[in-house]
Enzyme design. Structure first.
Site, mmCIF file in Angstrom:
data_model
loop_
_atom_site.group_PDB
_atom_site.id
_atom_site.type_symbol
_atom_site.label_atom_id
_atom_site.label_comp_id
_atom_site.label_asym_id
_atom_site.label_seq_id
_atom_site.Cartn_x
_atom_site.Cartn_y
_atom_site.Cartn_z
ATOM 1 C CE LYS A 37 -1.454 1.803 3.792
ATOM 2 N NZ LYS A 37 -2.118 2.261 5.033
ATOM 3 C CG ASN A 38 2.970 2.271 3.440
ATOM 4 O OD1 ASN A 38 1.842 2.761 3.496
ATOM 5 N ND2 ASN A 38 3.560 1.751 4.487
ATOM 6 N NE ARG A 111 -2.867 11.310 9.244
ATOM 7 C CZ ARG A 111 -2.706 12.445 9.929
ATOM 8 N NH1 ARG A 111 -1.971 13.409 9.407
ATOM 9 N NH2 ARG A 111 -3.269 12.613 11.093
ATOM 10 C CB CYS A 135 -4.410 5.342 11.844
ATOM 11 S SG CYS A 135 -5.075 4.024 10.810
ATOM 12 N NE ARG A 140 0.696 8.777 10.511
ATOM 13 C CZ ARG A 140 0.056 7.810 9.867
ATOM 14 N NH1 ARG A 140 -1.239 7.746 9.873
ATOM 15 N NH2 ARG A 140 0.714 6.903 9.206
ATOM 16 C CG ASP A 324 3.089 0.261 10.042
ATOM 17 O OD1 ASP A 324 2.277 0.824 10.790
ATOM 18 O OD2 ASP A 324 3.491 0.760 8.986
ATOM 19 C CB VAL A 346 7.960 5.567 14.860
ATOM 20 C CG1 VAL A 346 7.475 6.267 13.593
ATOM 21 C CG2 VAL A 346 9.275 4.827 14.594
ATOM 22 N NE ARG A 432 -6.609 3.904 5.918
ATOM 23 C CZ ARG A 432 -5.642 4.322 6.732
ATOM 24 N NH1 ARG A 432 -5.776 4.221 8.036
ATOM 25 N NH2 ARG A 432 -4.533 4.843 6.236
#
Length: 452
Positions: A37-38, A111, A135, A140, A324, A346, A432
């Site tokens: 996804k990223n 985002r 999320c 962020r 993650d 993080v 997602r």
């Protein structure tokens, strides 16, 4: 009995918002992971920069992909199915401005729209970005993005409903030093610098595999980008870029999640499409915790080897242990013999998911300001939290609510590990980041019903 499922089209959400899960049985079988996804969502944004059509392959069936597709279409990009399953073709020849209300309606809680800024400033001279969601796992801030865009020459106007950007004099290369190697800010600089006039030097850049794959995409389009030592990326701007044909890097976040599910439930899961190199750091921790894996040509087999062992983990940017990865790992560590410690460096608000695990019987103590003592590999950050997990503790069924994407997956795995029935609410958010999630649970022998 599990609820029968049907094949879904690109980016269809999970059906129903609540899963009734009967746990206590190991997960066995095969699941396949597709494009990350990223990477996929960012490569989709990059299509705006090309003068000709682009083809992206192994696009995952996720709601975030649907959001980006809708935003591209709102701006006039024609999106169509490609020549193989999971391939999408993007024709940007008719890119145009979009009304603020349309962008806001299609953006939802994603985002990703902030990354449209650079490409749209190049194509149209202006961009409109709605108020951003995502999320709730930390601040962020988008200041890194906006500061970088200003250095390129963009004029940023903050409005009550979002942000308006313009570039009346075009965008020019800049020298940028990120205060933190932010993935999003690095992507922003790359997507903006490739067509900015002159050279851009980016220091303290993120170097995640997905970033390197995005660089590969941009290079295919005609960009000139070099990666230097010590997190320095140099970009020489070019006047025009063409389309690309690219196959996405695999989703290492999803692969690690299924590996942790095998560890927690004492099962055996083969993750098709997973590769060793991008998961080296995870595999080391997995092995230390008592996991066993076999790297094969088409994927990696994961299972537990004897009793689970406690570990000390510090999340960090790549090549460190990904943030993650820690949430599904924490579920497995509730079954380890001894005390584990997970330092989250993080995001400052990513340990809230442990409340549900405690409700299910886990022994987890969260230190909201981290732990001061002990040897550290990762420099301590002011925002960090730490979780101390003492095990093994049997988990029992409970009614729990999903807080975010990775936390939600972790709750599902906890419910599958626990004895008795759990009701997990808010699971629609999993669409997602996990393609055909319920199909995969079914393939692994999970016992659940979809409610609602």
């Amino acid at each position: 009995m599990t609820t029968p499922l049907h094949e879904t089209t690109i980016a269809s959400p999970l059906t129903g918002d609540v899963l009734a899960i009967r746990g206590g049985r190991p997960l066995h079988g095969r699941v396949d992971v597709k494009g990350a996804k990223n990477l996929a969502t960012k490569a989709m944004v990059a299509t705006l920069l090309g003068e000709t059509a682009s083809t992206l392959r192994d696009v995952p069936d996720l709601s975030d992909v649907a959001v980006v597709r809708s935003l591209l279409e709102v701006h006039g990009v024609r999106v169509s199915e490609g020549d193989e399953p999971g391939a999408l073709v993007f024709d940007p020849s008719d890119v145009e401005s979009a009304h603020f209300e349309e962008i806001d309606a299609h953006a939802g809680s994603s985002r990703i729209p902030i990354l449209f800024c650079g490409p749209l400033l190049h194509r149209l001279g202006q961009a409109f970005i709605p108020d951003l969601g995502g999320c709730r796992i930390g601040d962020r801030p988008i200041d890194f993005h906006l500061d970088a865009l200003r250095k390129f020459g963009a004029i940023v106007e903050k409005l009550p409903s979002g942000i308006r950007l313009s570039a009346p004099n075009g965008l020019k290369g800049a020298s940028i030093h990120l205060p933190y190697p932010s993935v999003g800010a690095t992507e922003q600089v790359l997507l903006t610098a490739v067509r900015a006039q002159g050279q851009t030097e980016l220091r303290n850049a993120a170097i995640e595999p997905e970033i390197m794959d995005l660089i590969a995409v941009l290079q295919k389009m005609g960009a000139i980008i070099s990666y230097e030592p010590n997190r320095v990326i140099l970009i020489e701007g070019v006047e025009t870029l063409r389309g690309y044909d690219h196959r996405s890097i695999f989703d290492r976040n999803e692969a690690a999640s299924w590996a942790c599910a095998a560890l927690a439930t004492n099962g055996e899961i083969f993750v098709g499409g997973a590769k060793q190199q991008e998961m080296l750091t995870f595999l080391n921790v997995f092995r230390k915790a008592g996991g066993w894996f076999d790297v094969r040509e088409d994927g990696i087999l994961f299972r537990r080897e004897g009793d689970l062992k406690p570990v000390i983990v510090e999340t960090d940017v790549h090549p460190g242990f990904m943030t993650d990865w820690q949430q599904p790992l924490v579920v497995a560590l509730t079954q380890a013999h001894g005390r584990s410690v997970v330092h989250e460096t993080v995001y400052e608000n990513r340990m809230g998911f442990t409340d549900a695990l405690v409700k299910m019987g886990a022994d987890i103590v969260v230190h909201p300001h981290g732990l001061q003592d002990g040897p550290r590999r990762v420099a301590r950050r002011e925002l960090e939290q730490a979780a101390v997990i003492t095990g093994p503790t049997p988990l029992h069924g409970a009614d729990i609510v999903v807080p975010d994407l990775r936390g939600g997956y972790s709750h599902v795995i906890a419910a599958l590990t626990a004895t008795g029935e759990s009701r997990v609410s808010g699971v629609d958010i999993l669409s997602r980041g996990y393609e055909k999630f319920l199909d995969k649970l079914t393939a692994l022998g999970a016992d659940f019903d979809v409610i609602g």
